[in-house]
Design a protein around this motif. Structure first.
Motif, mmCIF file in Angstrom:
data_model
loop_
_atom_site.group_PDB
_atom_site.id
_atom_site.type_symbol
_atom_site.label_atom_id
_atom_site.label_comp_id
_atom_site.label_asym_id
_atom_site.label_seq_id
_atom_site.Cartn_x
_atom_site.Cartn_y
_atom_site.Cartn_z
ATOM 1 N N GLY A 60 0.834 -1.193 0.000
ATOM 2 C CA GLY A 60 0.000 0.000 0.000
ATOM 3 C C GLY A 60 0.866 1.239 0.000
ATOM 4 N N ARG A 110 -3.521 4.199 1.519
ATOM 5 C CA ARG A 110 -4.292 3.640 0.410
ATOM 6 C C ARG A 110 -3.825 2.201 0.224
ATOM 7 N NH1 ARG A 110 -3.696 7.287 -4.299
ATOM 8 N NH2 ARG A 110 -5.263 8.500 -3.200
ATOM 9 N N ARG A 163 -5.367 -2.103 -1.031
ATOM 10 C CA ARG A 163 -6.407 -2.958 -1.606
ATOM 11 C C ARG A 163 -6.888 -3.911 -0.525
ATOM 12 N NH1 ARG A 163 -7.613 -1.884 -6.656
ATOM 13 N NH2 ARG A 163 -5.984 -0.955 -7.896
ATOM 14 N N ASN A 164 -8.211 -3.984 -0.367
ATOM 15 C CA ASN A 164 -8.772 -4.863 0.654
ATOM 16 C C ASN A 164 -8.801 -6.297 0.140
ATOM 17 O OD1 ASN A 164 -10.969 -4.978 -1.069
ATOM 18 N ND2 ASN A 164 -12.309 -3.772 0.227
ATOM 19 N N GLY A 178 -10.004 -6.947 -3.329
ATOM 20 C CA GLY A 178 -9.270 -6.326 -4.425
ATOM 21 C C GLY A 178 -9.691 -4.902 -4.720
ATOM 22 N N LYS A 179 -10.564 -4.350 -3.901
ATOM 23 C CA LYS A 179 -11.034 -2.974 -4.100
ATOM 24 C C LYS A 179 -10.091 -2.004 -3.387
ATOM 25 C CE LYS A 179 -15.080 -4.290 -5.777
ATOM 26 N NZ LYS A 179 -15.588 -4.011 -7.057
ATOM 27 N N GLN A 180 -9.845 -0.871 -4.012
ATOM 28 C CA GLN A 180 -8.973 0.125 -3.405
ATOM 29 C C GLN A 180 -9.713 0.857 -2.301
ATOM 30 O OE1 GLN A 180 -6.190 2.283 -5.919
ATOM 31 N NE2 GLN A 180 -7.058 4.152 -5.087
ATOM 32 N N ARG A 181 -9.049 1.028 -1.163
ATOM 33 C CA ARG A 181 -9.647 1.719 -0.023
ATOM 34 C C ARG A 181 -8.664 2.730 0.530
ATOM 35 N NH1 ARG A 181 -11.977 -1.275 4.427
ATOM 36 N NH2 ARG A 181 -12.311 0.856 5.058
ATOM 37 N N LYS A 199 -4.462 -9.891 5.835
ATOM 38 C CA LYS A 199 -4.709 -10.503 4.532
ATOM 39 C C LYS A 199 -3.913 -11.794 4.383
ATOM 40 C CE LYS A 199 -4.556 -7.866 0.871
ATOM 41 N NZ LYS A 199 -4.270 -6.773 -0.083
ATOM 42 N N ARG A 216 -14.842 -13.277 -1.800
ATOM 43 C CA ARG A 216 -14.927 -12.627 -3.107
ATOM 44 C C ARG A 216 -16.185 -13.068 -3.846
ATOM 45 N NH1 ARG A 216 -9.327 -12.784 -2.897
ATOM 46 N NH2 ARG A 216 -9.179 -14.916 -3.670
#
Length: 94
Positions: A10, A31, A33-34, A37-40, A62, A74
């Motif tokens: 990150g 910043r 990826r959770n 796979g989504k950016q948070r 993770k 997922r």
């Protein structure tokens, strides 16, 4: 001296436009990826070390998650509400 973060864990930054961002009082934002796979983004970290600590914690969580569990999560988030309802309430009409 601030610690360096390994590639792929990150990033952290300050969103302000200050001339000297390392010396300004604005908080750091991270910043990443959770698990899906989504950016948070998460904000409010007072120091680089606090931001890196949180990124390291997220990365460790993770890594601890079994691949089968991650895949199931997922798949669950890819379903529509109707598919989800059918799965958990077999007697309901879709």
């Amino acid at each position: 001296m601030a610690r360096r973060l390994a590639r792929g864990k990150g990033s952290f930054f300050k969103g302000c436009g200050c001339a000297r961002p390392t010396r300004c009082p604005h908080p750091y934002t991270i910043r990443f990826r959770n698990g899906l796979g989504k950016q948070r983004e998460e904000g409010g970290f007072g120091t680089q070390d606090d931001a890196i600590e949180r990124l390291t914690q997220i990365y460790a969580e993770k890594k601890r998650t079994a691949p089968s569990v991650a895949e199931a999560r997922r798949e669950q988030w890819q379903k529509t509400v109707a598919e989800y309802a059918k799965q958990w309430q077999p007697g309901s009409a879709g």
